[in-house]
Design a protein around this motif. Structure first.
Motif, PDB file in Angstrom:
ATOM      1  N   GLU A   1      -6.217  -1.763   5.772  1.00  0.00           N
ATOM      2  CA  GLU A   1      -7.488  -2.217   6.338  1.00  0.00           C
ATOM      3  C   GLU A   1      -7.693  -1.648   7.748  1.00  0.00           C
ATOM      4  O   GLU A   1      -8.786  -1.162   8.071  1.00  0.00           O
ATOM      5  CB  GLU A   1      -7.546  -3.743   6.385  1.00  0.00           C
ATOM      6  CG  GLU A   1      -8.837  -4.257   6.978  1.00  0.00           C
ATOM      7  CD  GLU A   1      -8.869  -5.763   7.155  1.00  0.00           C
ATOM      8  OE1 GLU A   1      -9.974  -6.292   7.333  1.00  0.00           O
ATOM      9  OE2 GLU A   1      -7.786  -6.400   7.147  1.00  0.00           O
TER      10      GLU A   1
ATOM     11  N   LYS B   1      -6.879  -6.810  15.005  1.00  0.00           N
ATOM     12  CA  LYS B   1      -6.255  -6.701  13.685  1.00  0.00           C
ATOM     13  C   LYS B   1      -4.922  -5.953  13.740  1.00  0.00           C
ATOM     14  O   LYS B   1      -4.039  -6.198  12.929  1.00  0.00           O
ATOM     15  CB  LYS B   1      -7.210  -6.040  12.700  1.00  0.00           C
ATOM     16  CG  LYS B   1      -8.380  -6.934  12.335  1.00  0.00           C
ATOM     17  CD  LYS B   1      -9.215  -6.349  11.238  1.00  0.00           C
ATOM     18  CE  LYS B   1     -10.324  -7.286  10.838  1.00  0.00           C
ATOM     19  NZ  LYS B   1      -9.891  -8.403  10.036  1.00  0.00           N
TER      20      LYS B   1
ATOM     21  N   ASN C   1       0.856  -1.183   0.000  1.00  0.00           N
ATOM     22  CA  ASN C   1       0.000   0.000   0.000  1.00  0.00           C
ATOM     23  C   ASN C   1       0.891   1.231   0.000  1.00  0.00           C
ATOM     24  O   ASN C   1       1.931   1.247   0.645  1.00  0.00           O
ATOM     25  CB  ASN C   1      -0.891   0.012   1.246  1.00  0.00           C
ATOM     26  CG  ASN C   1      -1.847  -1.162   1.259  1.00  0.00           C
ATOM     27  OD1 ASN C   1      -2.593  -1.369   0.318  1.00  0.00           O
ATOM     28  ND2 ASN C   1      -1.811  -1.945   2.319  1.00  0.00           N
TER      29      ASN C   1
ATOM     30  N   ASP D   1      -5.259   3.117   2.514  1.00  0.00           N
ATOM     31  CA  ASP D   1      -5.435   1.799   1.911  1.00  0.00           C
ATOM     32  C   ASP D   1      -5.303   0.654   2.911  1.00  0.00           C
ATOM     33  O   ASP D   1      -5.713  -0.465   2.622  1.00  0.00           O
ATOM     34  CB  ASP D   1      -4.423   1.593   0.780  1.00  0.00           C
ATOM     35  CG  ASP D   1      -4.608   2.593  -0.355  1.00  0.00           C
ATOM     36  OD1 ASP D   1      -5.759   3.038  -0.579  1.00  0.00           O
ATOM     37  OD2 ASP D   1      -3.621   2.932  -1.018  1.00  0.00           O
TER      38      ASP D   1
ATOM     39  N   GLN E   1      -8.823   1.926   7.590  1.00  0.00           N
ATOM     40  CA  GLN E   1     -10.216   2.049   7.182  1.00  0.00           C
ATOM     41  C   GLN E   1     -11.162   1.698   8.330  1.00  0.00           C
ATOM     42  O   GLN E   1     -12.165   2.384   8.563  1.00  0.00           O
ATOM     43  CB  GLN E   1     -10.485   1.149   5.983  1.00  0.00           C
ATOM     44  CG  GLN E   1      -9.741   1.576   4.736  1.00  0.00           C
ATOM     45  CD  GLN E   1      -9.770   0.517   3.635  1.00  0.00           C
ATOM     46  OE1 GLN E   1     -10.397  -0.528   3.769  1.00  0.00           O
ATOM     47  NE2 GLN E   1      -9.077   0.794   2.542  1.00  0.00           N
ATOM     48  N   ILE E   2     -10.816   0.647   9.059  1.00  0.00           N
ATOM     49  CA  ILE E   2     -11.637   0.246  10.208  1.00  0.00           C
ATOM     50  C   ILE E   2     -11.636   1.345  11.262  1.00  0.00           C
ATOM     51  O   ILE E   2     -12.694   1.723  11.781  1.00  0.00           O
ATOM     52  CB  ILE E   2     -11.120  -1.080  10.800  1.00  0.00           C
ATOM     53  CG1 ILE E   2     -11.372  -2.229   9.820  1.00  0.00           C
ATOM     54  CG2 ILE E   2     -11.772  -1.364  12.154  1.00  0.00           C
ATOM     55  CD1 ILE E   2     -10.682  -3.528  10.205  1.00  0.00           C
TER      56      ILE E   2
ATOM     57  N   SER F   1       0.900  -4.829   4.016  1.00  0.00           N
ATOM     58  CA  SER F   1      -0.198  -5.286   4.868  1.00  0.00           C
ATOM     59  C   SER F   1      -0.654  -6.656   4.397  1.00  0.00           C
ATOM     60  O   SER F   1      -0.342  -7.075   3.290  1.00  0.00           O
ATOM     61  CB  SER F   1      -1.362  -4.291   4.836  1.00  0.00           C
ATOM     62  OG  SER F   1      -2.009  -4.335   3.581  1.00  0.00           O
TER      63      SER F   1
END
Length: 133
Positions: free
Chosen positions: A11, A110, A4, A9, A14-15, A132
């Motif tokens: 994850e 995560k 990324n 980008d 974004q979460i 990632s």
């Protein structure tokens, strides 16, 4: 491993962004909205989780990135603690508390393996930030 080039980008980024938005929406409503200090504190912790992922990504070393991810994970724990207080004081209903608690637990779960991946990686410098799972 995908590479990324932007923190947006990732994850986990974004979460964290979606969780931060949910906390902001929740704290705009009464009775939470009227408890200014508490409202601002939980909002700051939600932003901290997201901001530290971004800031760590933009740093030039793997160790700095890991440090900022650890801070983001800590902020996720702080939000869960604040959610218990909000629930105990009846600022939020139990289903909302459960929903957000689970979401921030997922974020923490995560971040942890990503930190482990970075710790094991032999790649150094800026390029590590873009990797990632």
């Amino acid at each position: 491993m995908a590479t990324n080039t932007r923190f947006e980008d990732l994850e986990i980024g974004q979460i964290a962004r979606m969780r931060s938005l949910r906390v902001f929406e929740l704290t705009q409503k009464e009775p939470f909205f009227k408890v200014f200090k508490f409202r601002d504190q939980i909002r700051a912790a939600a932003r901290s989780a997201m901001d530290n992922i971004a800031e760590g990504f933009e740093r030039s070393s793997k160790l700095e990135f890991i440090n900022f991810l650890s801070i983001a994970r800590g902020s996720s724990g702080a939000i869960r603690s604040q959610l218990y207080s909000a629930s105990d004081q009846k600022y939020i209903e139990e289903p909302v508390h459960q929903e957000l608690n689970e979401r921030y637990t997922t974020l923490s779960s995560k971040i942890a393996p990503f930190i482990a991946y970075l710790n094991k990686s032999e790649v150094k410098g800026q390029k590590i930030a873009g990797r990632s799972k």
